[in-house]
Write an enzyme that holds these catalytic residues in place. Structure first.
Site, PDB file in Angstrom:
ATOM      1  N   LYS A 170      -6.104  -2.101  -1.671  1.00 22.73           N
ATOM      2  CA  LYS A 170      -5.288  -1.359  -0.690  1.00 22.73           C
ATOM      3  C   LYS A 170      -6.134  -0.858   0.473  1.00 22.73           C
ATOM      4  O   LYS A 170      -5.683  -0.896   1.620  1.00 22.73           O
ATOM      5  CB  LYS A 170      -4.578  -0.204  -1.399  1.00 22.73           C
TER       6      LYS A 170
ATOM      7  N   VAL B  35       0.861  -1.201   0.000  1.00 21.12           N
ATOM      8  CA  VAL B  35       0.000   0.000   0.000  1.00 21.12           C
ATOM      9  C   VAL B  35       0.889   1.240   0.000  1.00 21.12           C
ATOM     10  O   VAL B  35       1.789   1.367   0.839  1.00 21.12           O
ATOM     11  CB  VAL B  35      -0.910   0.051   1.252  1.00 21.12           C
TER      12      VAL B  35
HETATM   13  N1  HSE Z   1      -0.483  -0.159 -10.084  1.00 21.94           N
HETATM   14  C1  HSE Z   1      -0.235   0.351  -8.786  1.00 21.94           C
HETATM   15  C2  HSE Z   1      -0.437   1.837  -8.784  1.00 21.94           C
HETATM   16  C3  HSE Z   1       1.163   0.001  -8.345  1.00 21.94           C
HETATM   17  O1  HSE Z   1      -0.454   2.429  -9.865  1.00 21.94           O
HETATM   18  O2  HSE Z   1      -0.604   2.419  -7.703  1.00 21.94           O
HETATM   19  C4  HSE Z   1       1.456   0.383  -6.922  1.00 21.94           C
HETATM   20  O3  HSE Z   1       0.731  -0.396  -6.026  1.00 21.94           O
END
Ligand code: HSE
Ligand code: NDP
Length: 393
Positions: free
Chosen positions: A200, A127
């Site tokens: 998250k 996160v």
């Molecule tokens: N794809 C995710 C983002 C990567 O763009 O936040 C980081 O967790």
């Protein structure tokens, strides 16, 4: 000397090797022992890589090597990553990961295995990318009851929104740029449709409230339905549009969580968080509001968080972090919470007042309603024939 292995040598895994190369000496000084990268597991060939001598394709080499104390899982997803993580923990190895999908869906089970084997399963990088967030929350804020968490949790969508608003770049171009920089998920729909932010907010909620919230219990809306017209109206009225994840502790042991785009007033600290940056505001009942800010994705920032967990695992070899969310959460649908809403359509101010009560006029046929539930707001939007409806923070 502490031996470690990396599983998955993509953006984050390669970042971990790079930061280890860059800062290994100072990390060794802090730990009072060197870190040795013994194996790197990947399905691809890396014959020309400076790490070619330690590249492997057979997971059982890591699993069966008693010298490997900490395994970094940066494969991603719930497939082999789940199987390999279970087996590493069963083999008595600490596991450190950036894989939020796995933590959000199988964290409870994996933490239970870690507890039974007296090892750590750590996931600071899952996160907020490089932001020190989870450990400060469960360590430095441990004397608090966390009441609310709200944040920009996805770097890719925040990057896209920023490029679209500030530089008038098309959505698809901005997404391609984010992919090129290694920010996006393997399937970028997970970013764009809010799933990544959902995973998250589940992890934050699990840790903050100590109860398991699964992604399918969280109402989730991404940024694909946002019209540029609304971005412009909001900006002219002093608001920015941000994709937020939110978790709230409610009375009587209940809680809620959701992910959705919000209008955020320019004077709110979240409004100025641009590009790949993330920010998370926590409210503790003793400390009040706390704000965490930093790069939410990318190889080196994420590797910074991964390696802090590796060091934590080594520094506290026989002392487990007491992370647990073994009970299920008593969830209340976020649609039951009264909130203000942005509505836009071809209706008059008088009609909006008659349907919603005392609205704030934003211009161009847009209003902000007084607080009401999502069901009431949808009913009002229908009566007014609104073309857009968004949360307002
Ligand atoms: N794809 C995710 C983002 C990567 O763009 O936040 C980081 O967790
Ligand atoms: P990548 O796709 O760049 O890296 C994953 C690597 O694992 C690839 O090299 C992939 O090879 C390899 N792999 C796939 N299957 C196996 C297998 N069976 N055994 C060994 N290796 C395998 O992903 P990221 O580094 O971007 O992300 C890794 C994790 O970290 C994900 O969970 C992601 O959500 C998370 N994360 C990513 C961040 C970022 O900024 N990128 C930030 C924070 C978290 P191949 O490509 O051939 O499949």
């Amino acid at each position: 000397m502490a031996n470690i292995a990396i599983m998955g040598f993509g953006t984050v895994g390669a970042g971990v090797a790079k930061v280890l190369e860059m800062n290994g000496a100072s990390m060794a000084a802090r730990l009072e022992e060197p870190l040795h990268l013994k194996y790197i597991l990947d399905v691809r060939d890396f014959d020309q890589s400076p790490y070619a001598d330690r590249m492997i394709k057979d997971f059982s080499i890591i699993e069966n090597d008693p010298e490997v104390e900490v395994v970094v899982e940066t494969i991603g997803g719930k497939g082999v990553a789940l199987d390999f993580t279970r087996r590493c923990l069963q083999a008595g190895k600490h596991v450190v990961t950036s894989n939020k999908e796995l933590v959000a869906t199988h964290g409870k089970e994996l933490l239970a295995i870690a507890r039974a084997r007296n090892v750590n399963y750590l996931f600071e990088a899952s996160v907020g990318g490089g932001i020190p967030l989870l450990r400060p929350m469960y360590e430095c804020l441990a004397a608090n009851e966390i009441e609310e968490i709200i944040g920009i949790l996805n770097g890719t969508t925040n990057y896209i929104l920023t490029r679209m608003v500030q530089d008038e770049i098309a959505f698809s171009t901005a997404l391609q740029e984010a992919q090129g920089m290694g920010y996006a998920e393997r399937d970028p729909a997970a970013d764009v449709e809010g799933l990544d932010a959902c995973r998250k907010i589940c992890i934050l909620s699990d840790l903050a409230f100590g109860r398991e919230v699964l992604p399918d219990e969280v109402s989730t809306e991404g940024i694909s339905g946002i019209h540029l017209k609304d971005v412009d109206i909001a900006a002219a009225a002093g608001y920015r549009i941000k994709l937020l994840g939110r978790a709230i502790r409610l009375p009587e042991g209940r809680q809620t969580a959701y992910v959705a785009p919000h209008l955020v007033r320019e004077d709110c600290p979240l409004a100025g968080v641009d590009g790949v940056f993330n920010a998370v505001m926590l409210r503790g009942n003793a400390v009040g509001d706390v704000l965490f800010y930093g790069r939410g994705a990318g190889d080196l920032p994420t590797a910074s968080a991964v390696l802090s967990d590796v060091m934590d695992a080594i520094a506290h070899r026989s002392k487990r972090r007491n992370l647990d969310w073994s009970q299920s959460a008593q969830m209340v649908s976020a649609s039951e919470l009264p909130m203000s809403w942005y509505l836009r359509g071809a209706f008059s101010a008088g009609d909006a007042r008659a349907v919603c009560g005392p609205v704030t006029l934003l211009g161009d046929g847009a209003v902000i309603t007084p607080p009401m539930t999502a069901a009431k707001a949808r009913e009002a939007a229908e009566k007014l024939g609104a073309a857009a409806m968004l949360h307002v923070l």
